[in-house]
Scaffold this motif. Structure first.
Motif, mmCIF file in Angstrom:
data_model
loop_
_atom_site.group_PDB
_atom_site.id
_atom_site.type_symbol
_atom_site.label_atom_id
_atom_site.label_comp_id
_atom_site.label_asym_id
_atom_site.label_seq_id
_atom_site.Cartn_x
_atom_site.Cartn_y
_atom_site.Cartn_z
ATOM 1 N N MET A 141 0.834 -1.205 0.000
ATOM 2 C CA MET A 141 0.000 0.000 0.000
ATOM 3 C C MET A 141 0.870 1.256 0.000
ATOM 4 O O MET A 141 1.660 1.478 0.916
ATOM 5 C CB MET A 141 -0.911 0.014 1.224
ATOM 6 C CG MET A 141 -1.912 -1.115 1.283
ATOM 7 S SD MET A 141 -3.085 -1.100 -0.098
ATOM 8 C CE MET A 141 -3.861 0.508 0.119
ATOM 9 N N GLU A 142 0.733 2.074 -1.042
ATOM 10 C CA GLU A 142 1.415 3.360 -1.105
ATOM 11 C C GLU A 142 0.448 4.474 -0.713
ATOM 12 O O GLU A 142 -0.756 4.378 -0.965
ATOM 13 C CB GLU A 142 1.962 3.598 -2.516
ATOM 14 C CG GLU A 142 3.034 2.591 -2.922
ATOM 15 C CD GLU A 142 3.491 2.759 -4.357
ATOM 16 O OE1 GLU A 142 4.524 2.160 -4.710
ATOM 17 O OE2 GLU A 142 2.811 3.474 -5.131
ATOM 18 N N PHE A 143 0.985 5.540 -0.125
ATOM 19 C CA PHE A 143 0.141 6.655 0.303
ATOM 20 C C PHE A 143 1.030 7.878 0.526
ATOM 21 O O PHE A 143 2.261 7.770 0.620
ATOM 22 C CB PHE A 143 -0.606 6.310 1.599
ATOM 23 C CG PHE A 143 0.279 5.868 2.731
ATOM 24 C CD1 PHE A 143 0.823 6.788 3.625
ATOM 25 C CD2 PHE A 143 0.593 4.524 2.904
ATOM 26 C CE1 PHE A 143 1.654 6.380 4.656
ATOM 27 C CE2 PHE A 143 1.434 4.107 3.932
ATOM 28 C CZ PHE A 143 1.967 5.039 4.812
ATOM 29 N N GLU A 212 5.264 3.572 1.684
ATOM 30 C CA GLU A 212 4.670 2.283 1.313
ATOM 31 C C GLU A 212 4.770 1.360 2.514
ATOM 32 O O GLU A 212 5.833 1.235 3.125
ATOM 33 C CB GLU A 212 5.392 1.676 0.124
ATOM 34 C CG GLU A 212 4.924 0.257 -0.228
ATOM 35 C CD GLU A 212 5.712 -0.353 -1.369
ATOM 36 O OE1 GLU A 212 5.607 0.184 -2.490
ATOM 37 O OE2 GLU A 212 6.441 -1.333 -1.133
ATOM 38 N N LYS A 231 -6.444 1.292 6.302
ATOM 39 C CA LYS A 231 -6.592 2.622 5.716
ATOM 40 C C LYS A 231 -7.211 3.583 6.726
ATOM 41 O O LYS A 231 -6.779 4.738 6.852
ATOM 42 C CB LYS A 231 -7.419 2.545 4.429
ATOM 43 C CG LYS A 231 -6.702 1.809 3.304
ATOM 44 C CD LYS A 231 -7.571 1.601 2.081
ATOM 45 C CE LYS A 231 -7.580 2.802 1.184
ATOM 46 N NZ LYS A 231 -8.190 2.499 -0.136
ATOM 47 N N PHE A 247 -4.917 8.128 0.226
ATOM 48 C CA PHE A 247 -4.699 7.008 -0.677
ATOM 49 C C PHE A 247 -5.163 7.353 -2.090
ATOM 50 O O PHE A 247 -5.361 6.453 -2.917
ATOM 51 C CB PHE A 247 -5.439 5.766 -0.174
ATOM 52 C CG PHE A 247 -4.849 5.205 1.097
ATOM 53 C CD1 PHE A 247 -3.814 4.298 1.059
ATOM 54 C CD2 PHE A 247 -5.335 5.608 2.337
ATOM 55 C CE1 PHE A 247 -3.274 3.779 2.226
ATOM 56 C CE2 PHE A 247 -4.804 5.099 3.511
ATOM 57 C CZ PHE A 247 -3.768 4.190 3.457
ATOM 58 N N SER A 258 0.152 6.769 -6.346
ATOM 59 C CA SER A 258 0.184 5.740 -5.299
ATOM 60 C C SER A 258 -0.560 4.499 -5.769
ATOM 61 O O SER A 258 -1.692 4.584 -6.251
ATOM 62 C CB SER A 258 -0.450 6.267 -4.007
ATOM 63 O OG SER A 258 0.356 7.277 -3.427
ATOM 64 N N MET A 260 -1.528 0.108 -5.250
ATOM 65 C CA MET A 260 -1.730 -1.029 -4.363
ATOM 66 C C MET A 260 -1.243 -2.255 -5.134
ATOM 67 O O MET A 260 -2.013 -2.958 -5.780
ATOM 68 C CB MET A 260 -3.203 -1.186 -3.956
ATOM 69 C CG MET A 260 -3.474 -2.424 -3.107
ATOM 70 S SD MET A 260 -5.153 -2.476 -2.402
ATOM 71 C CE MET A 260 -6.167 -2.345 -3.872
ATOM 72 N N ALA A 355 -3.899 2.828 -5.213
ATOM 73 C CA ALA A 355 -4.159 2.788 -3.773
ATOM 74 C C ALA A 355 -5.598 3.169 -3.459
ATOM 75 O O ALA A 355 -6.095 2.878 -2.371
ATOM 76 C CB ALA A 355 -3.194 3.722 -3.051
ATOM 77 N N ASP A 356 -6.273 3.820 -4.413
ATOM 78 C CA ASP A 356 -7.659 4.243 -4.207
ATOM 79 C C ASP A 356 -8.668 3.147 -4.503
ATOM 80 O O ASP A 356 -9.874 3.330 -4.298
ATOM 81 C CB ASP A 356 -7.965 5.466 -5.074
ATOM 82 C CG ASP A 356 -7.731 5.221 -6.567
ATOM 83 O OD1 ASP A 356 -6.953 4.305 -6.916
ATOM 84 O OD2 ASP A 356 -8.311 5.953 -7.393
#
Length: 452
Positions: A141-143, A212, A231, A247, A258, A260, A355-356
């Motif tokens: 998971m990137e954010f 991440e 999240k 995200f 970002s 996933m 990521a969304d």
């Protein structure tokens, strides 16, 4: 009480929980539900919610009436939501002892609700079970962390770290840059440990204050539940430290998006052995077919990986995101990367989900594509060596309108995920896009106001 509910009853009592958040995921991934005192929750053993929450857009609107009343009972009846005994998590930031309990959804006859994202993933997992297979996934998971900003017209900015300064330049894999937010991440890891979330490593990504967090590999449904809880946990930790965690797939212009990323493999249920590698460590035919299925069907399910207009900004040229379904070994310019590993860890990394994306739907779509490749015996293209960004043969739709049309017209996707789900999902995303098109952007005001 039945055995699973007995287990849940014992857990709530042992943890002295006084309040329960009963939740289901809508199509966007927003938690919908009710908050109840524990005694009332135990008495009612679940909740009822209007089925219409599953056709609600991210803006809170609903789809057009003709679709709404075709997919739902005109009386706007309730669906029956039953607690999942092994999907319960403490809420460490709550004042009172509180737990999140994820629920499954059914109609009044006990049939799973087709529009439910969790049910969609369970349907795909059943396909694997029927073949004697079990998929294993490991999400990344990137954010971004950003300064808090009340005005949505203003660009987001990197937050101040412990040094009192915001990041400048690219800080990929920088330990010092990640340590700027140590107090926040200490809370995140402490809270996730209390919740039983299987976090692994923390990495600083390319963008300013872009991070991440990787999850350990495991059961697909369990990890989708964990990502849903994670999240929210990260957002709460960020708020505690006076920053925002987002995200969004592309929250900051001219910075990387970002993702996933989803690592996926398959084991044989009877033997527990992986099916993606031969005895000599080479790729099995099933693995090649799994990749072939991803290549063939990802363009048809792309809206489940890129669900918003913002998602497609991550796919713009000269970004770090691949916009193709090419595959290759140790190649981050392809959409489907095969990391170097031993036979027991042979896997493919799907680098396309944002990521969304709703984790239930992204994992379901990715596993379905691979499954179809194996049952249809789809041969993949030749592996790519070198840079794949400019390759044109296996590129993806570049707008959400085109992607939704491809998903809507694919009879195979409707056959396996359900025609009702596909129609409902496409309708929700089209309603959101129509809402977006009514907004006049700052770009239009800047360049067109006095020029045309």
């Amino acid at each position: 009480m039945n055995a699973p509910f007995d287990q849940l009853f014992t857990w709530l009592k042992d943890h002295k929980i006084t309040e329960v958040e009963c939740v289901v995921s809508d199509l966007t991934g927003i938690a919908r539900g009710k908050i109840a005192p524990t005694n009332k929750f135990l008495q009612e053993r679940g909740m009822r919610l209007p089925e219409s929450v599953l056709l609600q857009t991210v803006t809170g609107d609903f789809v057009d009436d003709d679709i709404y009343y075709d997919l739902l009972d005109p009386a706007d009846i309730d669906m029956v939501c039953k607690p999942v005994s092994d999907a319960v998590y403490v809420i460490p930031w709550a004042i009172e002892p509180t737990a999140i309990v994820i629920h499954d959804t059914f109609d009044k006859f006990g049939n799973p609700i087709e529009l439910s994202p969790r049910n969609v993933l369970k349907k795909v997992l059943q396909l694997y079970t029927d073949k004697g297979w079990k998929p294993i996934v490991a999400p990344e998971m990137e954010f971004y962390l950003t300064q808090r900003c009340e005005d949505p017209d203003l660009p987001l900015k990197a937050p101040l770290g412990r040094s009192g300064r915001a990041e400048s330049g690219r800080q990929s894999f920088s330990i010092d840059a990640a340590n700027e937010f140590d107090p926040l991440f200490e809370d995140v890891y402490d809270w996730c440990e209390l919740q039983g979330l299987d976090l692994d490593t923390l990495i600083h990504e390319d963008g300013p204050a872009q991070m991440e967090i990787n999850f350990r590999h495991g059961d697909a449904l369990d990890l989708a539940d964990q990502i849903t809880v994670f999240k929210r946990t990260l957002r709460e930790a960020a708020l505690k430290h006076n920053v925002t965690a987002t995200f969004m797939a592309k929250p900051i212009g001219d910075e990387p998006g970002s993702a996933m990323h989803l690592h996926q493999s398959v084991v044989d249920i009877a033997t527990g052995q992986p099916i993606f590698a031969n005895a000599d460590g080479s790729m099995s035919e099933l693995f090649r077919q799994h990749i072939g299925g991803l290549q063939k069907y990802i363009p048809k399910v792309l809206p489940m990986f890129a669900p918003n207009v913002n998602s497609f900004r991550r796919f713009l040229p000269d970004t770090s995101a691949p916009v193709n379904v090419e595959w290759g070994e140790e190649n981050r310019t392809v959409g489907l990367r095969v990391p170097t590993s031993g036979p027991e860890s042979m896997r493919v990394e799907n680098r396309l989900p944002g990521a969304d994306a709703n984790p239930y739907l992204a994992i379901a779509a990715s596993l379905l594509c691979g499954y179809l490749g194996m049952v249809e015996q789809v041969e993949p293209s030749a592996a790519v060596e070198g840079r794949a960004y400019e390759r044109r043969n296996l590129r993806l739709p570049i707008t959400i309108e085109e992607a939704l049309t491809q998903m809507e017209e694919c009879t195979t996707v409707a056959e396996y995920l359900g025609a009702k789900f596909v129609r409902g999902y496409v309708a929700v995303k089209r309603a959101e896009h129509e809402n977006f098109k009514r907004v006049i952007s700052s770009w239009e005001r800047e360049f067109l106001l006095l020029s045309v």
